[in-house]
Design an enzyme around this catalytic site. Structure first.
Site, PDB file in Angstrom:
ATOM      1  N   LYS A  79      61.226  -2.965 -81.820  1.00 14.48           N
ATOM      2  CA  LYS A  79      60.410  -1.755 -81.895  1.00 14.48           C
ATOM      3  C   LYS A  79      61.283  -0.649 -82.471  1.00 14.48           C
ATOM      4  O   LYS A  79      62.511  -0.695 -82.368  1.00 14.48           O
ATOM      5  CB  LYS A  79      59.950  -1.368 -80.483  1.00 14.48           C
ATOM      6  CG  LYS A  79      58.682  -0.568 -80.442  1.00 14.48           C
ATOM      7  CD  LYS A  79      57.434  -1.412 -80.445  1.00 14.48           C
ATOM      8  CE  LYS A  79      56.199  -0.531 -80.523  1.00 14.48           C
ATOM      9  NZ  LYS A  79      54.950  -1.245 -80.359  1.00 14.48           N
ATOM     10  N   GLY A 178      36.076   3.541 -72.798  1.00 16.34           N
ATOM     11  CA  GLY A 178      36.607   3.777 -74.147  1.00 16.34           C
ATOM     12  C   GLY A 178      35.907   2.893 -75.169  1.00 16.34           C
ATOM     13  O   GLY A 178      36.263   1.732 -75.336  1.00 16.34           O
ATOM     14  N   VAL A 179      34.866   3.461 -75.809  1.00 17.03           N
ATOM     15  CA  VAL A 179      34.183   2.678 -76.849  1.00 17.03           C
ATOM     16  C   VAL A 179      34.613   3.207 -78.221  1.00 17.03           C
ATOM     17  O   VAL A 179      33.831   3.783 -78.968  1.00 17.03           O
ATOM     18  CB  VAL A 179      32.634   2.658 -76.676  1.00 17.03           C
ATOM     19  CG1 VAL A 179      32.222   1.506 -75.796  1.00 17.03           C
ATOM     20  CG2 VAL A 179      32.097   3.969 -76.114  1.00 17.03           C
ATOM     21  N   GLY A 180      35.897   2.999 -78.514  1.00 17.43           N
ATOM     22  CA  GLY A 180      36.442   3.350 -79.822  1.00 17.43           C
ATOM     23  C   GLY A 180      36.422   2.126 -80.706  1.00 17.43           C
ATOM     24  O   GLY A 180      35.519   1.283 -80.612  1.00 17.43           O
ATOM     25  N   VAL A 182      38.131  -0.671 -80.805  1.00 11.98           N
ATOM     26  CA  VAL A 182      38.111  -1.974 -80.128  1.00 11.98           C
ATOM     27  C   VAL A 182      36.950  -2.055 -79.137  1.00 11.98           C
ATOM     28  O   VAL A 182      36.194  -3.030 -79.124  1.00 11.98           O
ATOM     29  CB  VAL A 182      39.450  -2.242 -79.392  1.00 11.98           C
ATOM     30  CG1 VAL A 182      39.386  -3.579 -78.663  1.00 11.98           C
ATOM     31  CG2 VAL A 182      40.614  -2.234 -80.375  1.00 11.98           C
TER      32      VAL A 182
HETATM   33  P1  NAD Z   1      40.483   4.286 -80.439  1.00 14.93           P
HETATM   34  O1  NAD Z   1      41.192   5.577 -80.502  1.00 14.93           O
HETATM   35  O2  NAD Z   1      39.656   3.866 -81.616  1.00 14.93           O
HETATM   36  O3  NAD Z   1      39.488   4.278 -79.168  1.00 14.93           O
HETATM   37  C1  NAD Z   1      39.852   4.800 -77.943  1.00 14.93           C
HETATM   38  C2  NAD Z   1      38.591   5.415 -77.334  1.00 14.93           C
HETATM   39  O4  NAD Z   1      38.914   5.898 -76.034  1.00 14.93           O
HETATM   40  C3  NAD Z   1      38.051   6.601 -78.134  1.00 14.93           C
HETATM   41  O5  NAD Z   1      36.651   6.455 -78.354  1.00 14.93           O
HETATM   42  C4  NAD Z   1      38.362   7.797 -77.250  1.00 14.93           C
HETATM   43  O6  NAD Z   1      37.416   8.831 -77.365  1.00 14.93           O
HETATM   44  C5  NAD Z   1      38.340   7.187 -75.878  1.00 14.93           C
HETATM   45  N1  NAD Z   1      39.112   7.926 -74.891  1.00 14.93           N
HETATM   46  C6  NAD Z   1      40.322   8.522 -75.043  1.00 14.93           C
HETATM   47  N2  NAD Z   1      40.685   9.117 -73.901  1.00 14.93           N
HETATM   48  C7  NAD Z   1      39.720   8.876 -73.015  1.00 14.93           C
HETATM   49  C8  NAD Z   1      39.529   9.219 -71.649  1.00 14.93           C
HETATM   50  N3  NAD Z   1      40.440   9.938 -70.977  1.00 14.93           N
HETATM   51  N4  NAD Z   1      38.416   8.805 -71.039  1.00 14.93           N
HETATM   52  C9  NAD Z   1      37.476   8.078 -71.716  1.00 14.93           C
HETATM   53  N5  NAD Z   1      37.606   7.730 -72.997  1.00 14.93           N
HETATM   54  C10 NAD Z   1      38.695   8.122 -73.631  1.00 14.93           C
HETATM   55  O7  NAD Z   1      41.571   3.201 -80.072  1.00 14.93           O
HETATM   56  P2  NAD Z   1      41.457   1.619 -80.196  1.00 14.93           P
HETATM   57  O8  NAD Z   1      42.103   1.186 -81.458  1.00 14.93           O
HETATM   58  O9  NAD Z   1      40.054   1.207 -79.903  1.00 14.93           O
HETATM   59  O10 NAD Z   1      42.422   1.155 -79.014  1.00 14.93           O
HETATM   60  C11 NAD Z   1      42.003   1.229 -77.665  1.00 14.93           C
HETATM   61  C12 NAD Z   1      43.166   0.833 -76.752  1.00 14.93           C
HETATM   62  O11 NAD Z   1      43.586  -0.484 -77.074  1.00 14.93           O
HETATM   63  C13 NAD Z   1      44.407   1.710 -76.894  1.00 14.93           C
HETATM   64  O12 NAD Z   1      45.044   1.785 -75.637  1.00 14.93           O
HETATM   65  C14 NAD Z   1      45.282   0.901 -77.839  1.00 14.93           C
HETATM   66  O13 NAD Z   1      46.654   1.190 -77.643  1.00 14.93           O
HETATM   67  C15 NAD Z   1      44.963  -0.504 -77.400  1.00 14.93           C
HETATM   68  N6  NAD Z   1      45.201  -1.507 -78.446  1.00 14.93           N
HETATM   69  C16 NAD Z   1      44.519  -1.436 -79.614  1.00 14.93           C
HETATM   70  C17 NAD Z   1      44.747  -2.392 -80.586  1.00 14.93           C
HETATM   71  C18 NAD Z   1      43.991  -2.350 -81.895  1.00 14.93           C
HETATM   72  O14 NAD Z   1      44.019  -3.344 -82.622  1.00 14.93           O
HETATM   73  N7  NAD Z   1      43.317  -1.257 -82.234  1.00 14.93           N
HETATM   74  C19 NAD Z   1      45.675  -3.424 -80.374  1.00 14.93           C
HETATM   75  C20 NAD Z   1      46.353  -3.476 -79.138  1.00 14.93           C
HETATM   76  C21 NAD Z   1      46.095  -2.501 -78.186  1.00 14.93           C
END
Ligand code: NAD
Length: 349
Positions: A79, A178-180, A182
């Site tokens: 890292k 968290g419906v982002g 992923v």
């Molecule tokens: P993202 O930013 O697209 O989605 C995160 C969602 O969480 C957003 O919609 C945001 O509004 C919401 N959020 C943030 N703070 C919040 C809170 N306090 N309460 C409720 N909702 C909240 O991120 P992502 O890419 O979907 O990743 C989600 C998680 O998965 C993160 O922890 C990330 O580190 C982990 N992750 C993602 C990947 C990937 O491929 N994207 C891979 C490994 C791990």
């Protein structure tokens, strides 16, 4: 560029780099390289102190050792951290200087995306050093979120099979915090399988979308952990399982995408003591690093990705069974299994 090795017991190599002309202050840490070169993202963050950055890069690189080992890719844990604010301090000069730092590791470390680093940044880094991966090229690799969502979905299925003896998620109740990128895709997959969804997010538009598309029910973010469901799936930030929330869980399973879901290590045992099955976060969300690994190896195809991602469910099933047999928490068992993979490789070498 100034280059200073920091001998730290238990780490293969940690190097501090400074290039004041380019504004670079960075640390690259390789925790273990038994399975192959250290591989893991670069994080750009305005740490309060050198020690805070060093602590972070040590923990993150150790985590990558475990993640890559159980992800089944021949890479060790590595890292990098850059001491900077990605919104104000990130310049092409800084990224090029970082790329030279990576290059000077002579293949012991491959870099990729983490917070503060975009795909464009990575392309610039890749123009300086071959030791960078995670870019879309000829339809290979690219945005990891759909892969991550599929891996988490497989993990949720494995947990439901183990805990609820359920052949599918049809009728299962799942709360997604968290419906982002992923979480939304995971919601789609669960909905398509007949699961019932509760969703929460600080982003109201995302919640509305999940309700309209998947018939989800909305709750406030603070209430998601206590929702009356079978499965709680943290897909927002880390730390959602902590001393305050663990007692409020009604779900029998915690399985989601977020990194560092357990705020403190003792939550692993706290979940076990409450008979909650926890899918260790770094195992269930490993699809992104698997994609990066296959890209470096030149083995990336959509079919191979799907095959590898689907194995995440099998790995989790093994962890669940062993945790039960040994009466230990799943996180500790996952760490032990990762160490065994490395030990076997060490003996075979
Ligand atoms: P993202 O930013 O697209 O989605 C995160 C969602 O969480 C957003 O919609 C945001 O509004 C919401 N959020 C943030 N703070 C919040 C809170 N306090 N309460 C409720 N909702 C909240 O991120 P992502 O890419 O979907 O990743 C989600 C998680 O998965 C993160 O922890 C990330 O580190 C982990 N992750 C993602 C990947 C990937 O491929 N994207 C891979 C490994 C791990």
């Amino acid at each position: 560029m100034e280059r200073r090795e920091l001998p730290v017991e238990g780490w293969r190599k940690i190097v501090h780099f400074r290039d004041d002309d380019a504004g670079l202050n960075a640390i690259i840490a390789v925790h273990d390289a038994t399975l192959g070169p250290g591989c893991g993202g670069c994080r750009i963050f305005p740490y309060d102190s050198f020690e805070a950055g060093l602590e972070d890069v040590k923990n993150l690189s150790l985590g990558m050792t475990h993640k890559n080992a159980l992800g089944g890719i021949p890479f060790g844990g590595g890292k990098a951290v850059i001491f900077a604010d990605p919104r104000t301090d990130k310049t092409p000069d800084l990224l090029r200087a970082f790329a030279r730092a990576v290059d000077s590791m002579e293949g012991l470390y491959y870099t990729a995306e983490d917070s503060g680093v975009t795909e464009e940044d990575l392309a610039l880094i890749r123009s300086v050093t071959p030791y960078a991966a995670g870019m879309v090229k000829d339809g290979i690799g690219g945005n990891p979120s759909p892969f991550t969502a599929r891996g988490v979905w497989r993990g949720v299925q494995a947990a439901a099979r183990y805990k609820m003896k359920a052949d599918s998620l049809d009728g299962a109740r799942v709360a997604i915090l968290g419906v982002g990128a992923v979480g939304m895709d995971l919601a789609r997959l669960i909905h398509e399988e007949g699961g019932e969804l509760i969703v929460a997010d600080v982003n109201e538009a995302a919640v509305r979308q999940a309700c309209e598309r998947f018939g989800a029910e909305a709750v406030a973010p603070a209430d998601a952990v206590a929702a009356d469901v079978d499965i709680f799936s943290p897909c927002a930030l880390g730390g959602s399982i902590n001393a305050e929330t663990v007692g409020r869980l009604k779900a029998g399973v915690v399985a989601g995408a977020a990194n560092n879901q357990l705020k403190t290590p003792d939550m692993d045992e706290a979940l076990r003591a409450r008979d909650v099955l926890y899918a260790p976060d770094y195992v269930i969300n490993a699809a992104g690093v698997i994609s990066v690994g296959l890209e470096i190896l030149g083995q990336w195809t959509a079919e191979e990705m799907t095959r590898r991602i689907d194995k995440i469910g099998d790995t989790l099933s093994d962890i669940f069974a062993r945790a039960d047999a040994e009466d230990r928490p799943t996180g500790a068992v996952a760490d032990a299994m990762a160490r065994e993979v490395i030990e076997r490789a060490r003996r075979a070498a």
